[in-house]
Enzyme design. Structure first.
Site, PDB file in Angstrom:
ATOM      1  N   HIS A 259       0.835  -1.239  -0.044  1.00 34.51           N
ATOM      2  CA  HIS A 259      -0.348   0.082  -0.023  1.00 34.51           C
ATOM      3  C   HIS A 259       0.886   1.335  -0.069  1.00 34.51           C
ATOM      4  CE1 HIS A 259      -3.357   2.888   0.714  1.00 34.51           C
ATOM      5  NE2 HIS A 259      -2.718   3.192   1.729  1.00 34.51           N
ATOM      6  N   CYS A 260       2.105   1.309   0.458  1.00 34.68           N
ATOM      7  CA  CYS A 260       2.798   2.385   0.883  1.00 34.68           C
ATOM      8  C   CYS A 260       3.670   2.819  -0.495  1.00 34.68           C
ATOM      9  CB  CYS A 260       3.848   2.248   1.793  1.00 34.68           C
ATOM     10  SG  CYS A 260       3.039   2.048   3.562  1.00 34.68           S
ATOM     11  N   ILE A 261       4.618   2.198  -0.881  1.00 30.48           N
ATOM     12  CA  ILE A 261       5.494   2.787  -1.800  1.00 30.48           C
ATOM     13  C   ILE A 261       4.951   3.067  -3.207  1.00 30.48           C
ATOM     14  CG2 ILE A 261       7.777   2.204  -3.085  1.00 30.48           C
ATOM     15  CD1 ILE A 261       7.878   2.556   0.174  1.00 30.48           C
ATOM     16  N   ASP A 264       1.749   5.997  -1.908  1.00 38.42           N
ATOM     17  CA  ASP A 264       1.712   7.086  -1.182  1.00 38.42           C
ATOM     18  C   ASP A 264       2.543   8.517  -1.637  1.00 38.42           C
ATOM     19  OD1 ASP A 264       0.553   5.592   0.903  1.00 38.42           O
ATOM     20  OD2 ASP A 264       2.051   5.498   2.210  1.00 38.42           O
TER      21      ASP A 264
END
Length: 420
Positions: A259-261, A264
């Protein structure tokens, strides 16, 4: 009955938070709109990698309870929002889940309550989106209730750092809001870091992941030209990492997932473009490089098959590991998906093996599961190590394979191995 806190969103962020708070003796209510998730948790069954059924059973025994009844939010002293923020079609954050959760809190907001947003988003969301919704009923943030942002820092599968020993950043609408949030988290988190305000706390999360995104893009681009120059990038990284200061090792791969890299940093670049009218060039270039890695892997696969006198069309390609990181079942934004789709589009027969994934729905009927990895590599025309799970004996698999393409730099022993 009054509870110390309600955790809204019982996924990979909310559940570990609820676990640590419960362990510290707080009375925690979990709220989720998914009745199946709520029923399973109340029955002691986990649905995320980091918590086992035993962990959930311990939480329930400690007083944790899950509900879909929105009215129960009003019984909590603290409401923590931990819902997903995927990308919208326009490339910015999709705030529908956040807005839905905030609306639920607003309908049940009580004087003196602390409301904390943990969902990753763009700078200004807490003040510009969350606050007006909460204040619509007449209560004022910083006066009648406390409002803060505290970015989640959960790393699924990390056996060293969890919710308790990972420092917690908090930034409030006012200094008093910051202190209220610090006091709450300080009951079950070892270290509290106070940011100047909500925007600083929101941006800190984006900086953390943008830093990783850009450095991964750097080594991914280096992987391409090092291959062309006959340089072993993995050896280069090991050599550079021997420097005890000024260098942190990042490694190339077939793409970035989770979900992050891959998500975001886009919140930040989208926000810069929308508000300031110019691009965040580092982020957009990194996104271009990282999103191109599955296509680059396909081109390398074609080259390797050509060396064996085979075409990609009609060849059987086995993908080992289809999750976004090792040793977990989480498949969010896994680079295995665009990789497999590109292979299928070029006529390859795609198979997969993953000890953590019994059924891979990403490609429907286009990818079949191999039950035994060792047998699968002997039958495939080419095997790709996409994710290095601890269950894999990579060298043994490489030795048995017709061709083995290692995108994680783990194989050492076979002449049949080519590395990214």
């Amino acid at each position: 009955m009054a509870v110390d806190a309600v955790i809204i969103g019982l996924g990979y962020v909310g559940l570990p938070l609820a676990q640590e708070a419960t362990r510290a003796g707080l009375t925690i209510l979990g709220y989720d709109i998914n009745q199946g998730v709520v029923d399973a948790l109340n029955a002691g069954t986990s649905h995320i990698d980091d918590l086992t059924d035993e962990h959930i059973g311990e939480m329930v025994a400690g007083g944790f309870r899950a509900t879909t009844d929105e009215a129960e939010i009003a019984t909590a002293k603290v409401a923590v929002i931990c819902v997903p923020t995927p990308l919208s079609d326009e490339g910015g954050p999709d705030l529908r889940a956040v807005e839905g959760a905030v609306d639920a809190v607003a309908r049940n907001l009580q004087p003196g309550m602390l409301v904390v947003l943990e969902s990753t988003t763009y700078p200004g969301t807490t003040d510009e989106v969350v606050r007006p919704k909460l204040e619509a009923g007449g209560l004022v943030a910083g006066t009648d209730f406390h409002l803060a942002f505290s970015p989640e820092r959960i790393d699924p599968g990390n056996e060293t750092f969890g919710a308790k020993n990972t420092p917690k950043v908090v930034g409030g609408q006012t200094p008093a809001c910051t202190e209220a949030a610090a006091a709450f988290y300080g009951q079950f988190v070892d270290t509290i870091v106070r940011a100047k305000g909500t925007r600083e706390a929101e941006t800190a999360k984006l900086l953390e992941n943008t830093y990783r995104h850009i450095n991964i893009a750097l080594v991914n681009e280096m992987a391409r030209f090092c291959h062309e120059l006959g340089i072993d990038l993995w050896d280069v990284i090991d050599a550079a990492a021997s420097k005890p200061f000024g260098f942190q090792a990042f490694y190339p791969g077939p793409g970035v997932g989770g979900h992050c890299i891959p998500i975001d940093p886009n919140y930040l670049s989208h926000n810069v473009r929308a508000r300031l009218g110019y691009p965040f060039r580092f982020v957009e270039l990194a996104q271009e490089i990282n999103s191109g890695m599955p296509g680059y892997v396909v081109s390398r696969i074609q080259d390797l098959l050509n060396e064996d006198g085979k075409s990609l069309k009609g060849s059987t390609i086995l993908l080992l590991g289809v999750t976004y990181k090792p040793n977990i079942a989480d498949q969010r934004e896994s680079p295995a998906v665009p990789l497999a789709r590109a292979l299928v589009a070029k006529g390859a027969t795609v198979q997969f093996h993953d000890p953590h994934v019994a059924s891979w729905g990403a490609l429907g009927e286009s990818a079949t599961r191999v039950e035994d990895a060792q047998a699968g590599v002997t039958e495939a025309d080419l095997t790709v190590l996409v994710q290095n799970h601890r269950e894999y004996d990579v060298d043994a698999l490489a030795d048995a394979a017709t061709r083995f393409f290692d995108t994680r730099g783990k194989a050492t022993s076979s002449e049949r191995v080519s590395r990214l």
